[in-house]
Design a protein around this motif. Structure first.
Motif, PDB file in Angstrom:
ATOM      1  N   ALA A 154       9.219  10.203   8.223  1.00 14.90           N
ATOM      2  CA  ALA A 154       8.007  10.548   7.802  1.00 14.90           C
ATOM      3  C   ALA A 154       6.787  11.243   8.754  1.00 14.90           C
ATOM      4  O   ALA A 154       5.512  11.838   8.974  1.00 14.90           O
ATOM      5  N   LYS A 155       6.694   9.705  10.080  1.00 16.45           N
ATOM      6  CA  LYS A 155       6.069   9.608  11.131  1.00 16.45           C
ATOM      7  C   LYS A 155       5.693  10.527  12.024  1.00 16.45           C
ATOM      8  O   LYS A 155       4.972  11.656  12.353  1.00 16.45           O
ATOM      9  N   LYS A 156       7.024  11.621  11.942  1.00 13.85           N
ATOM     10  CA  LYS A 156       7.111  12.556  13.218  1.00 13.85           C
ATOM     11  C   LYS A 156       6.439  13.652  12.121  1.00 13.85           C
ATOM     12  O   LYS A 156       5.852  14.786  13.046  1.00 13.85           O
ATOM     13  N   ILE A 157       6.600  14.097  10.778  1.00 14.19           N
ATOM     14  CA  ILE A 157       6.183  15.036  10.556  1.00 14.19           C
ATOM     15  C   ILE A 157       3.944  14.425  10.085  1.00 14.19           C
ATOM     16  O   ILE A 157       3.003  15.835  10.537  1.00 14.19           O
ATOM     17  N   TYR A 158       3.331  13.443  10.195  1.00 12.65           N
ATOM     18  CA  TYR A 158       2.399  13.300  10.090  1.00 12.65           C
ATOM     19  C   TYR A 158       2.322  13.082  11.847  1.00 12.65           C
ATOM     20  O   TYR A 158       1.150  13.986  11.922  1.00 12.65           O
ATOM     21  N   ASP A 159       2.712  13.198  12.884  1.00 18.36           N
ATOM     22  CA  ASP A 159       2.032  12.914  13.968  1.00 18.36           C
ATOM     23  C   ASP A 159       2.697  14.732  14.208  1.00 18.36           C
ATOM     24  O   ASP A 159       1.256  15.488  15.314  1.00 18.36           O
ATOM     25  N   ALA A 160       3.153  15.946  13.678  1.00 15.86           N
ATOM     26  CA  ALA A 160       2.763  17.179  14.006  1.00 15.86           C
ATOM     27  C   ALA A 160       1.907  17.704  13.563  1.00 15.86           C
ATOM     28  O   ALA A 160       1.426  18.920  14.361  1.00 15.86           O
ATOM     29  N   TYR A 164      -4.491   5.927   4.769  1.00 15.55           N
ATOM     30  CA  TYR A 164      -3.710   4.691   5.331  1.00 15.55           C
ATOM     31  C   TYR A 164      -2.845   5.140   6.722  1.00 15.55           C
ATOM     32  O   TYR A 164      -1.851   4.561   6.601  1.00 15.55           O
ATOM     33  N   GLY A 165      -2.558   6.661   6.843  1.00 19.89           N
ATOM     34  CA  GLY A 165      -1.834   7.068   7.299  1.00 19.89           C
ATOM     35  C   GLY A 165      -1.248   6.541   9.236  1.00 19.89           C
ATOM     36  O   GLY A 165      -0.412   5.863   8.972  1.00 19.89           O
ATOM     37  N   SER A 166      -2.694   6.056   9.553  1.00 28.85           N
ATOM     38  CA  SER A 166      -3.113   5.517  11.116  1.00 28.85           C
ATOM     39  C   SER A 166      -2.062   3.943  10.856  1.00 28.85           C
ATOM     40  O   SER A 166      -1.214   3.597  11.602  1.00 28.85           O
ATOM     41  N   TYR A 167      -2.326   3.494   9.647  1.00 23.29           N
ATOM     42  CA  TYR A 167      -2.387   1.694   9.184  1.00 23.29           C
ATOM     43  C   TYR A 167      -0.792   1.819   8.810  1.00 23.29           C
ATOM     44  O   TYR A 167       0.470   1.209   9.796  1.00 23.29           O
ATOM     45  N   ILE A 168       0.037   2.461   8.843  1.00 21.90           N
ATOM     46  CA  ILE A 168       1.678   2.768   7.919  1.00 21.90           C
ATOM     47  C   ILE A 168       2.488   3.048   9.568  1.00 21.90           C
ATOM     48  O   ILE A 168       3.056   3.065   9.517  1.00 21.90           O
ATOM     49  N   PHE A 169       1.459   4.567   9.766  1.00 20.69           N
ATOM     50  CA  PHE A 169       2.552   5.231  10.830  1.00 20.69           C
ATOM     51  C   PHE A 169       2.151   4.755  12.606  1.00 20.69           C
ATOM     52  O   PHE A 169       3.094   5.018  13.322  1.00 20.69           O
ATOM     53  N   ASP A 170       1.188   4.214  12.854  1.00 21.12           N
ATOM     54  CA  ASP A 170       0.615   4.039  14.129  1.00 21.12           C
ATOM     55  C   ASP A 170       0.853   2.712  14.486  1.00 21.12           C
ATOM     56  O   ASP A 170       0.373   1.998  15.454  1.00 21.12           O
ATOM     57  N   LEU A 228       0.856  -1.516  -0.196  1.00 18.58           N
ATOM     58  CA  LEU A 228      -0.097  -0.147  -0.249  1.00 18.58           C
ATOM     59  C   LEU A 228       0.999   1.616  -0.042  1.00 18.58           C
ATOM     60  O   LEU A 228       0.672   2.068  -0.545  1.00 18.58           O
ATOM     61  N   PHE A 229       1.855   1.350   0.596  1.00 18.92           N
ATOM     62  CA  PHE A 229       2.404   2.347   1.001  1.00 18.92           C
ATOM     63  C   PHE A 229       2.864   2.535  -0.590  1.00 18.92           C
ATOM     64  O   PHE A 229       3.485   3.700  -1.320  1.00 18.92           O
ATOM     65  N   ARG A 230       4.014   1.796  -1.412  1.00 16.08           N
ATOM     66  CA  ARG A 230       4.467   1.434  -2.325  1.00 16.08           C
ATOM     67  C   ARG A 230       4.011   1.978  -3.580  1.00 16.08           C
ATOM     68  O   ARG A 230       3.456   3.033  -3.866  1.00 16.08           O
ATOM     69  N   ASP A 231       2.032   1.481  -3.567  1.00 18.84           N
ATOM     70  CA  ASP A 231       1.382   1.832  -4.542  1.00 18.84           C
ATOM     71  C   ASP A 231       0.998   3.221  -4.502  1.00 18.84           C
ATOM     72  O   ASP A 231       1.635   4.035  -5.340  1.00 18.84           O
ATOM     73  N   GLU A 232       0.607   4.459  -3.554  1.00 17.01           N
ATOM     74  CA  GLU A 232       0.595   5.773  -3.270  1.00 17.01           C
ATOM     75  C   GLU A 232       1.499   6.737  -3.230  1.00 17.01           C
ATOM     76  O   GLU A 232       0.943   7.454  -3.681  1.00 17.01           O
ATOM     77  N   ILE A 233       2.976   5.607  -2.841  1.00 20.74           N
ATOM     78  CA  ILE A 233       3.732   7.124  -2.966  1.00 20.74           C
ATOM     79  C   ILE A 233       3.898   6.591  -3.982  1.00 20.74           C
ATOM     80  O   ILE A 233       4.462   8.547  -4.835  1.00 20.74           O
ATOM     81  N   MET A 234       4.161   5.753  -5.192  1.00 23.35           N
ATOM     82  CA  MET A 234       4.691   6.099  -6.522  1.00 23.35           C
ATOM     83  C   MET A 234       4.045   7.098  -7.070  1.00 23.35           C
ATOM     84  O   MET A 234       4.039   7.403  -8.271  1.00 23.35           O
ATOM     85  N   VAL A 235       2.479   7.008  -6.762  1.00 25.67           N
ATOM     86  CA  VAL A 235       1.462   8.136  -7.830  1.00 25.67           C
ATOM     87  C   VAL A 235       0.909   9.190  -7.103  1.00 25.67           C
ATOM     88  O   VAL A 235       1.047   9.712  -7.936  1.00 25.67           O
TER      89      VAL A 235
END
Length: 167
Positions: free
Chosen positions: A102-108, A74-80, A56-63
């Motif tokens: 990326a999690k630091k940015i996401y959390d902030a 997918y933020g919480s699925y990846i970062f939490d 999911l990460f790969r697919d979303e980031i690539m696009v």
């Protein structure tokens, strides 16, 4: 346990490591009905969730980068979840570090990153969150080698990811 066919794995491996991984993750999505909810999460093991998270990460980031990944829910699925730790344990040390950055940015900025947006507001996120640009570029540079590393890990530990059905 999720089942995949040996023939499907052999065919996919001939097409590329991303296709090899996709054989597994397509089965995971099929098992969960494509919805990662409190009811469907227990249907997969930790290793299976980590592999699905990578796909999911790969697919979303690539696009569409981190903004798209988060806006698509997918933020919480990846970062939490312990995704970054799993990647480190699988040997993807630089990728694990990238996820933690990326999690630091996401959390902030989580509340703002996750709020509902119009298409125009979504497009403006790319200017507002240019802080993700370097991380996206870093991922693009490592993606091919990283996907190969993860596919190799899966291949070496098949029993953690699915039951392989002989054809």
């Amino acid at each position: 346990m999720i089942e995949v066919s040996d023939e499907a794995l052999r065919n996919a491996a001939g097409e590329g490591m991303d296709e090899f991984i996709k054989v597994f993750t397509d089965k995971y999505l099929e098992a969960t009905g494509g919805n990662l909810t409190a009811e469907t999460m227990p249907l997969l093991t930790g290793e299976q969730h980590s592999l699905l998270a990578y796909q999911l990460f790969r697919d979303e980031i690539m696009v569409g980068g981190f903004c798209q990944l988060i806006q698509n829910g997918y933020g919480s699925y990846i970062f939490d979840n312990p995704f970054a730790k799993a990647m480190r344990l699988w040997g993807a040390h630089d990728f694990s570090k990238l996820i933690y950055k990326a999690k630091k940015i996401y959390d902030a900025s989580r509340e703002d990153l996750e709020k509902e947006r119009t298409e125009e507001e979504f497009m403006a996120m790319y200017e507002n969150y240019e802080v993700f640009d370097d991380l996206e570029e870093e991922f693009f540079e490592m993606e091919e080698e990283l996907t190969t590393l993860i596919a190799s890990y899966v291949d070496e530990h098949l029993d953690l990811f699915a039951e392989i059905k002989k054809d």
